[in-house]
Design a protein around this motif. Structure first.
Motif, mmCIF file in Angstrom:
data_model
loop_
_atom_site.group_PDB
_atom_site.id
_atom_site.type_symbol
_atom_site.label_atom_id
_atom_site.label_comp_id
_atom_site.label_asym_id
_atom_site.label_seq_id
_atom_site.Cartn_x
_atom_site.Cartn_y
_atom_site.Cartn_z
ATOM 1 N N GLY A 40 0.805 -1.218 0.000
ATOM 2 C CA GLY A 40 0.000 0.000 0.000
ATOM 3 C C GLY A 40 0.835 1.263 0.000
ATOM 4 O O GLY A 40 2.054 1.248 -0.022
ATOM 5 N N ARG A 41 0.116 2.389 -0.032
ATOM 6 C CA ARG A 41 0.738 3.702 0.084
ATOM 7 C C ARG A 41 0.277 4.350 1.358
ATOM 8 O O ARG A 41 -0.754 3.988 1.925
ATOM 9 C CB ARG A 41 0.347 4.560 -1.105
ATOM 10 C CG ARG A 41 0.852 4.029 -2.442
ATOM 11 C CD ARG A 41 0.217 4.768 -3.584
ATOM 12 N NE ARG A 41 0.748 4.317 -4.869
ATOM 13 C CZ ARG A 41 0.204 4.626 -6.025
ATOM 14 N NH1 ARG A 41 -0.866 5.397 -6.068
ATOM 15 N NH2 ARG A 41 0.732 4.181 -7.134
ATOM 16 N N HIS A 42 0.979 5.369 1.778
ATOM 17 C CA HIS A 42 0.681 6.040 3.042
ATOM 18 C C HIS A 42 -0.296 7.184 2.771
ATOM 19 O O HIS A 42 0.103 8.233 2.280
ATOM 20 C CB HIS A 42 1.967 6.561 3.680
ATOM 21 C CG HIS A 42 2.961 5.463 3.937
ATOM 22 N ND1 HIS A 42 2.780 4.542 4.933
ATOM 23 C CD2 HIS A 42 4.129 5.116 3.303
ATOM 24 C CE1 HIS A 42 3.786 3.701 4.934
ATOM 25 N NE2 HIS A 42 4.619 4.016 3.943
ATOM 26 N N VAL A 43 -1.555 6.970 3.066
ATOM 27 C CA VAL A 43 -2.586 7.982 2.856
ATOM 28 C C VAL A 43 -3.466 8.046 4.090
ATOM 29 O O VAL A 43 -3.558 7.093 4.857
ATOM 30 C CB VAL A 43 -3.449 7.661 1.610
ATOM 31 C CG1 VAL A 43 -2.641 7.726 0.341
ATOM 32 C CG2 VAL A 43 -4.118 6.307 1.768
ATOM 33 N N HIS A 44 -4.138 9.169 4.253
ATOM 34 C CA HIS A 44 -5.110 9.305 5.343
ATOM 35 C C HIS A 44 -6.310 8.416 5.063
ATOM 36 O O HIS A 44 -6.874 8.449 3.971
ATOM 37 C CB HIS A 44 -5.555 10.763 5.452
ATOM 38 C CG HIS A 44 -6.706 10.948 6.385
ATOM 39 N ND1 HIS A 44 -6.569 10.884 7.746
ATOM 40 C CD2 HIS A 44 -8.028 11.190 6.140
ATOM 41 C CE1 HIS A 44 -7.738 11.078 8.312
ATOM 42 N NE2 HIS A 44 -8.649 11.274 7.354
ATOM 43 N N ARG A 45 -6.683 7.594 6.042
ATOM 44 C CA ARG A 45 -7.794 6.688 5.854
ATOM 45 C C ARG A 45 -8.664 6.651 7.103
ATOM 46 O O ARG A 45 -8.164 6.779 8.227
ATOM 47 C CB ARG A 45 -7.312 5.266 5.537
ATOM 48 C CG ARG A 45 -6.463 5.157 4.277
ATOM 49 C CD ARG A 45 -6.122 3.705 4.005
ATOM 50 N NE ARG A 45 -5.179 3.573 2.898
ATOM 51 C CZ ARG A 45 -5.530 3.557 1.622
ATOM 52 N NH1 ARG A 45 -6.805 3.696 1.296
ATOM 53 N NH2 ARG A 45 -4.629 3.426 0.668
ATOM 54 N N GLY A 67 -8.235 -3.236 6.886
ATOM 55 C CA GLY A 67 -8.719 -1.906 7.224
ATOM 56 C C GLY A 67 -8.440 -0.869 6.166
ATOM 57 O O GLY A 67 -8.371 0.306 6.471
ATOM 58 N N THR A 68 -8.245 -1.278 4.915
ATOM 59 C CA THR A 68 -7.912 -0.324 3.873
ATOM 60 C C THR A 68 -9.152 0.338 3.328
ATOM 61 O O THR A 68 -10.161 -0.302 3.137
ATOM 62 C CB THR A 68 -7.180 -1.036 2.723
ATOM 63 O OG1 THR A 68 -5.999 -1.621 3.244
ATOM 64 C CG2 THR A 68 -6.797 -0.063 1.627
ATOM 65 N N ALA A 69 -9.081 1.625 3.056
ATOM 66 C CA ALA A 69 -10.202 2.350 2.452
ATOM 67 C C ALA A 69 -9.843 2.747 1.049
ATOM 68 O O ALA A 69 -8.754 3.218 0.788
ATOM 69 C CB ALA A 69 -10.531 3.601 3.262
ATOM 70 N N ALA A 70 -10.797 2.536 0.129
ATOM 71 C CA ALA A 70 -10.575 2.978 -1.241
ATOM 72 C C ALA A 70 -11.548 4.073 -1.625
ATOM 73 O O ALA A 70 -11.732 4.368 -2.778
ATOM 74 C CB ALA A 70 -10.737 1.809 -2.198
ATOM 75 N N GLY A 71 -12.228 4.647 -0.629
ATOM 76 C CA GLY A 71 -13.212 5.696 -0.880
ATOM 77 C C GLY A 71 -12.567 7.047 -0.979
ATOM 78 O O GLY A 71 -11.347 7.183 -1.110
ATOM 79 N N PRO A 72 -13.381 8.127 -0.871
ATOM 80 C CA PRO A 72 -12.860 9.486 -1.026
ATOM 81 C C PRO A 72 -11.762 9.818 -0.043
ATOM 82 O O PRO A 72 -10.879 10.605 -0.341
ATOM 83 C CB PRO A 72 -14.105 10.353 -0.792
ATOM 84 C CG PRO A 72 -15.264 9.457 -1.108
ATOM 85 C CD PRO A 72 -14.826 8.103 -0.716
ATOM 86 N N GLU A 73 -11.833 9.198 1.178
ATOM 87 C CA GLU A 73 -10.815 9.517 2.170
ATOM 88 C C GLU A 73 -9.423 9.157 1.673
ATOM 89 O O GLU A 73 -8.440 9.689 2.132
ATOM 90 C CB GLU A 73 -11.112 8.753 3.470
ATOM 91 C CG GLU A 73 -12.333 9.264 4.237
ATOM 92 C CD GLU A 73 -12.036 10.582 4.906
ATOM 93 O OE1 GLU A 73 -10.893 11.046 4.831
ATOM 94 O OE2 GLU A 73 -12.958 11.148 5.512
ATOM 95 N N ALA A 74 -9.357 8.198 0.735
ATOM 96 C CA ALA A 74 -8.042 7.726 0.299
ATOM 97 C C ALA A 74 -7.418 8.621 -0.752
ATOM 98 O O ALA A 74 -6.306 8.377 -1.172
ATOM 99 C CB ALA A 74 -8.162 6.310 -0.255
ATOM 100 N N THR A 75 -8.113 9.628 -1.178
ATOM 101 C CA THR A 75 -7.562 10.532 -2.186
ATOM 102 C C THR A 75 -7.618 11.943 -1.664
ATOM 103 O O THR A 75 -8.634 12.618 -1.765
ATOM 104 C CB THR A 75 -8.362 10.437 -3.490
ATOM 105 O OG1 THR A 75 -9.727 10.725 -3.204
ATOM 106 C CG2 THR A 75 -8.249 9.048 -4.078
#
Length: 440
Positions: free
Chosen positions: A81-86, A412-420
């Protein structure tokens, strides 16, 4: 990181009410708090000392997640994965629900690690479900109430129409003259039949307003003429009550509104003033344009409205305490209807004065009428509240998106708007974590 800094960091994490883990850029444990260890029963099962690898931690945490939220089980899947706010709401196998937040830590462009926070929101979700259930129950009760009110009103209207019609026939001299006492009895019958007709009309109007909102027909309204007609409609009742009436209306521009509904509002206020004012009192109606509004006041010298009741009396079926204890007849619908109609005109209605000295009802209406309703919008009327059933909609949707992402991308990964968002940095290093950063 020195031991003193590490102790301070641990103290900060321990102060958090949620489980927390700080992950290093090298995918190692920097610090955890006791709540995190307790939440996932990690005591003695994995090394959580500073510098310990993160990879063994993720499967132990993910084992608590309910079906559909586990994600890939391979280290490669977790590390990709990448380090993003989720943010994700994740159900656990034991019935708890947690909100997992991942906050990447950066200093300028340098990645310093990630802070993982796991908050137990089980009680909040339980209250949310209870609220949705209660809202569905209240909605059904409101539907039943409206159906009963409409049916009862229609059933009452038919016999009342007959009573009024036969009263008119008995008053016709062609059927013979009446004694003074008989005429008095007949007048009482007709007067109370008319009062019941008004009550039924208010009930039906209230039911229609709750169902779909009042049907307003906007046109230019001559305010002085409308006030004069409203006073004349009530002049007999005011005269029978032994009251003196004053009408003082300044000239001004035509008001964009529904004259019939507005005159109904004024009729309710005048009827109340006559009802609650003792003989010898005064009713004063004043109006004047002020700026972009028309200001209308209906004042009396009656019993007044207690200060603590000046908001609630505009709610359906609610009456002020001094009106109830004084045995004054009424349903508590007139002011609720008045508030709805005035607000649908973009205006306001308030009450002032002093208890025991009289009430002053103030209406302020925009001359240009209400602002346009957005396309597809629905106006809320009467004492109808917001749809509490939708209060959890946003969370549910977010949870649904998270659930799909869990399966596709890791723990626990999110692929929704929070991930971008602004925290997303393409090409940043992969990481393992207790929420399992998977492929975005």
């Amino acid at each position: 990181m020195g031991s003193e800094d590490r102790d301070r960091l641990r103290a900060v994490l321990e102060a958090l009410p949620a489980g927390a883990l700080l992950q290093s850029p090298a995918d190692e444990v920097l610090a955890v708090n006791r709540e995190f260890v307790r939440m996932f029963d990690l005591e003695g099962r994995v090394d959580l000392s500073p510098g310990a690898p993160m990879e063994p931690v993720a499967p132990l945490v993910r084992a608590f997640f309910a079906a559909g939220h586990a994600g890939p089980g391979t280290p490669g899947g977790i590390l990709s994965g990448r380090h993003v706010h989720r943010v994700a709401e994740i159900p656990l196998t034991d019935g708890r629900v947690i909100r997992r937040q991942v906050e990447p830590l950066r200093d300028g462009g340098a990645y310093l690690g990630s802070l993982w926070v796991f908050a137990d929101i089980s009680d909040a979700k339980r209250r949310e479900r209870d609220l949705e259930r209660d809202n569905r129950t209240l909605t059904e009760l409101a539907r039943q109430r409206n159906a009963f009110t409409a049916a009862a009103s229609h059933e009452l209207r038919t016999p009342l129409t007959s009573i009024s019609s036969f009263g008119e026939l008995l008053a016709d001299p062609a059927f013979g003259s009446l004694t003074t006492e008989q005429a008095s009895f007949l007048d009482a019958i007709r007067r109370n039949a008319e009062r019941m007709q008004r009550v039924i009309s208010d009930l039906l109007l209230t039911t229609r307003m709750r169902a779909a909102g009042p049907e307003l027909e906007f046109a230019p309204v001559d305010v002085p003429r409308m006030l004069e007609d409203a006073v004349m409609d009530q002049i007999d009742a005011i005269g029978r009550a032994g009251l003196f009436t004053v009408l003082d209306c300044a000239p001004g521009p035509a008001l964009r509104g529904d004259r019939h509904r507005l005159q109904h509002v004024l009729g309710n206020l005048l009827e109340n003033a006559a009802k609650f004012t003792p003989p010898g009192g005064r009713i004063t109606v004043t109006a004047a344009p002020r700026g972009v509004h028309w200001d209308i006041e209906v004042a009396d010298t009656g019993i007044g409205v207690p200060e603590h009741s000046r908001h609630e009396i505009f709610t359906g079926f609610v009456r002020a305490p001094n009106a109830r204890t004084g045995r004054y007849p009424g349903t508590g619908l007139g002011l609720a209807i008045a508030r709805t109609v005035v607000e649908q005109h973009g205006g306001t209605i308030t009450v002032g004065g002093r208890e025991g000295e009289g009430a002053v009802f103030r209406i302020r209406l925009p001359i240009a009428g209400p602002p346009p309703v957005p396309s597809g919008g629905r106006l809320v009327v009467g004492d109808e509240g917001g749809d509490a059933a939708g209060s959890g909609g946003g969370a549910a949707e977010a949870g649904g998106a998270e659930g799909a992402a869990e399966t596709a991308g890791g723990l626990g990964t999110a692929a929704g708007p929070e991930a971008t968002g602004p925290d997303r940095t393409p090409g940043s290093p992969g990481a393992a974590g207790p929420g399992g950063e998977g492929a975005a």
